[in-house]
Design an enzyme around this catalytic site. Structure first.
Site, PDB file in Angstrom:
ATOM      1  N   GLU A   1       0.846  -1.214   0.000  1.00  0.00           N
ATOM      2  CA  GLU A   1       0.000   0.000   0.000  1.00  0.00           C
ATOM      3  C   GLU A   1       0.872   1.252   0.000  1.00  0.00           C
ATOM      4  O   GLU A   1       1.731   1.421   0.872  1.00  0.00           O
ATOM      5  CB  GLU A   1      -0.945  -0.020   1.215  1.00  0.00           C
ATOM      6  CG  GLU A   1      -2.026   1.034   1.111  1.00  0.00           C
ATOM      7  CD  GLU A   1      -3.104   0.875   2.170  1.00  0.00           C
ATOM      8  OE1 GLU A   1      -3.484  -0.269   2.479  1.00  0.00           O
ATOM      9  OE2 GLU A   1      -3.545   1.907   2.691  1.00  0.00           O
TER      10      GLU A   1
ATOM     11  N   ASP B   1       4.320 -14.678  11.396  1.00  0.00           N
ATOM     12  CA  ASP B   1       3.038 -15.149  10.848  1.00  0.00           C
ATOM     13  C   ASP B   1       1.970 -14.060  11.024  1.00  0.00           C
ATOM     14  O   ASP B   1       1.408 -13.892  12.111  1.00  0.00           O
ATOM     15  CB  ASP B   1       2.660 -16.434  11.606  1.00  0.00           C
ATOM     16  CG  ASP B   1       1.366 -17.048  11.117  1.00  0.00           C
ATOM     17  OD1 ASP B   1       0.599 -16.366  10.413  1.00  0.00           O
ATOM     18  OD2 ASP B   1       1.111 -18.206  11.463  1.00  0.00           O
TER      19      ASP B   1
ATOM     20  N   LYS C   1      -7.833  -1.687  10.895  1.00  0.00           N
ATOM     21  CA  LYS C   1      -7.186  -2.072   9.625  1.00  0.00           C
ATOM     22  C   LYS C   1      -5.957  -1.186   9.398  1.00  0.00           C
ATOM     23  O   LYS C   1      -4.898  -1.648   8.986  1.00  0.00           O
ATOM     24  CB  LYS C   1      -8.183  -1.947   8.472  1.00  0.00           C
ATOM     25  CG  LYS C   1      -7.694  -2.478   7.139  1.00  0.00           C
ATOM     26  CD  LYS C   1      -6.898  -1.477   6.336  1.00  0.00           C
ATOM     27  CE  LYS C   1      -6.469  -2.056   4.985  1.00  0.00           C
ATOM     28  NZ  LYS C   1      -5.590  -1.152   4.242  1.00  0.00           N
TER      29      LYS C   1
ATOM     30  N   HIS D   1      -2.822  10.062   0.404  1.00  0.00           N
ATOM     31  CA  HIS D   1      -2.933   8.744  -0.202  1.00  0.00           C
ATOM     32  C   HIS D   1      -2.782   8.836  -1.718  1.00  0.00           C
ATOM     33  O   HIS D   1      -2.011   8.094  -2.330  1.00  0.00           O
ATOM     34  CB  HIS D   1      -4.297   8.149   0.171  1.00  0.00           C
ATOM     35  CG  HIS D   1      -4.411   6.711  -0.139  1.00  0.00           C
ATOM     36  ND1 HIS D   1      -3.850   5.748   0.674  1.00  0.00           N
ATOM     37  CD2 HIS D   1      -5.006   6.067  -1.155  1.00  0.00           C
ATOM     38  CE1 HIS D   1      -4.098   4.568   0.154  1.00  0.00           C
ATOM     39  NE2 HIS D   1      -4.798   4.733  -0.951  1.00  0.00           N
TER      40      HIS D   1
HETATM   41  C1  MEV Z   1      -6.223   2.557   4.723  1.00  0.00           C
HETATM   42  O1  MEV Z   1      -5.445   1.450   4.363  1.00  0.00           O
HETATM   43  C2  MEV Z   1      -6.269   2.711   6.211  1.00  0.00           C
HETATM   44  C3  MEV Z   1      -7.201   3.802   6.752  1.00  0.00           C
HETATM   45  O2  MEV Z   1      -8.511   3.618   6.217  1.00  0.00           O
HETATM   46  C4  MEV Z   1      -7.210   3.676   8.247  1.00  0.00           C
HETATM   47  C5  MEV Z   1      -8.228   4.559   8.960  1.00  0.00           C
HETATM   48  O3  MEV Z   1      -9.246   4.897   8.375  1.00  0.00           O
HETATM   49  O4  MEV Z   1      -7.969   4.830  10.154  1.00  0.00           O
HETATM   50  C6  MEV Z   1      -6.744   5.166   6.308  1.00  0.00           C
END
Ligand code: MEV
Length: 424
Positions: A85, A281, A265, A378
């Site tokens: 990413e 792992d 995530k 991003h």
């Molecule tokens: C993207 O990989 C992760 C985010 O969505 C985490 C978040 O929203 O805190 C930017």
């Protein structure tokens, strides 16, 4: 060409590819080129990778990067990360620099106990089972002695074996719950071997062993990482307002599972990248982390935040079963190198580093989300991927990177800008 096969694993790599290309891939030649382009010229290295798993036909690369300038418990670190990413490493490096100027990260390991179970069924009197367990207990330990010898010499081994009555959840269901200290190894093979030996020694008429397996839920193998600063140091502009908004974002992820999953995530973006780079792992870590996030009966944030007496504090508490010896850590040359970069950490130190990577990633995400929005950074990072996809030349990429410096980036905008540039 038939689409099923007998004896596939016995075919050579070339034969496997030929069969796949014929049976499933329309453009045989280009499929073969793609697969073979990823073979390593170093035959020994390729063989090592071939033998990690069955039916290897090629390698699947992930970028391997480093995020410098992390200060953890007053010690400088460069953190290796394997991740695809685009913004993850950039975010880590940015946050490392931010906290470097504010005292860095602190981290502590709270506990290192791992657990496994012999799951079994028994429909007799519970008192009889308890008596049998008491009588056989020394034999259960004896049965593992040869397996635990080296681990005991390193200060680890079996911590305890308990009989658990689970009949309120499932009729006739009991467990032997075994706790372990596995020192610098993740310990999965060690734990499973011990459990299988214990199950064999425990076996008798009336007891039906269902399975023996470690648990990837490790709430007693727990680490905490933290950052803190005076609120006025939180941001150059409106620090009180910014810190308050950040705090709100954490509160939302504590009460709202839809948000908590995305929030966590983002944490795992940092955690998995280091876990993979060090040959650990990541599926085990993922499963355990999300279970821990549900420990209070609903899924919630793995990080927490407070603003008290003019101090902003942000921390993570996460279970991490990691190893710095054995498994892939000894086999994969890049995993070995990662551990060397991290100054040969103990498993406890690696737990601290990984927790910091998760906290840093969450800090970056929440700071962006509560200020500019996530797409700004991003898309900036993603621009190169889009231009590659559109087939831009190095010169075109350079010009368009400059062009988009102060403009909103999207796939359409990149396509249009490239078309315009070519018309010119
Ligand atoms: C993207 O990989 C992760 C985010 O969505 C985490 C978040 O929203 O805190 C930017």
């Amino acid at each position: 060409m038939t689409k099923t096969v007998v004896g596939f694993s016995k075919l050579t790599k070339e034969e496997k590819i030929n069969w796949l290309a014929e049976a499933f891939l329309s453009d045989n030649a280009s499929a073969k080129t793609i697969l073979t382009n990823y073979w390593n010229n170093n035959k020994q290295l390729q063989q090592l990778h071939d033998e990690f798993i069955e039916n290897t036909i090629s390698n699947f690369y992930l970028p391997y990067a480093v995020a410098p300038n992390f200060i953890i418990n007053n010690r400088p670190y460069v953190i290796p990360m394997a991740v695809e990413e685009s913004s993850v490493v950039a975010a880590a490096a940015l946050v490392a620099k931010f906290w470097q100027k504010r005292g860095g990260f602190t981290a502590t390991v709270i506990a290192t106990t791992k657990t496994g179970h012999v799951h079994f069924m028994y429909d007799g009197r519970v008192e009889e089972l308890q008596d049998y367990f008491k009588a056989i207990h020394p034999k259960l330990l004896e049965a593992t002695e040869s397996i635990t010898k080296n681990m005991r010499a390193r200060g680890g081994g079996i911590l305890g074996i308990a009989l658990k009555d689970k009949t309120d959840k499932l009729p006739n269901y009991y467990q032997l719950q075994v706790t372990f200290e596995t020192k610098d190894s993740m310990g999965a093979n060690f734990i499973n071997s011990c459990l299988e030996a214990i199950a064999t020694a425990f076996q008798k008429d009336g007891i039906e062993i269902v399975m023996s397996i470690l648990s990837n839920y490790v709430p007693e193998c727990l680490v905490r990482a933290e950052v803190s600063c005076k609120i006025e140091e939180f941001s150059d502009k409106n620090p009180y307002q910014m810190a308050e908004k950040f705090y709100r974002a954490v509160q939302i992820a504590t009460v709202e599972p839809y948000r908590a999953v995305t929030h966590n995530k983002g944490i795992m973006n940092g955690i998995d990248a280091v876990v993979i780079a060090t040959g650990n792992d990541f599926r085990a870590v993922e499963a355990g982390a999300h279970a821990y996030a549900s420990r209070n009966g609903h899924y919630q944030s793995l990080t927490d935040c407070s603003i008290d007496n003019g101090i902003f504090k942000f921390w993570i508490e996460i279970p991490l079963a990691l190893g710095t010896v054995g498994g892939l850590t000894a086999l994969h040359p890049l995993a070995k190198l990662s551990l060397e970069l991290l100054q040969k950490p103990s498993a406890k130190e690696l737990m601290q580093i990984v927790a910091v990577a998760g906290l840093a990633q969450n800090f970056a995400a929440l700071k962006a989300l509560t200020t500019t929005g996530i797409q700004h950074g991003h898309m900036k990072m993603h621009l190169q991927n889009m231009l590659n996809q559109l087939g831009a030349s190095p010169q075109e990429k350079e010009k368009l990177t400059r062009h988009f410096k102060d403009k909103k980036i999207s796939y359409n905008a990149a396509t249009e800008a490239l078309e315009k540039l070519r018309v010119k």
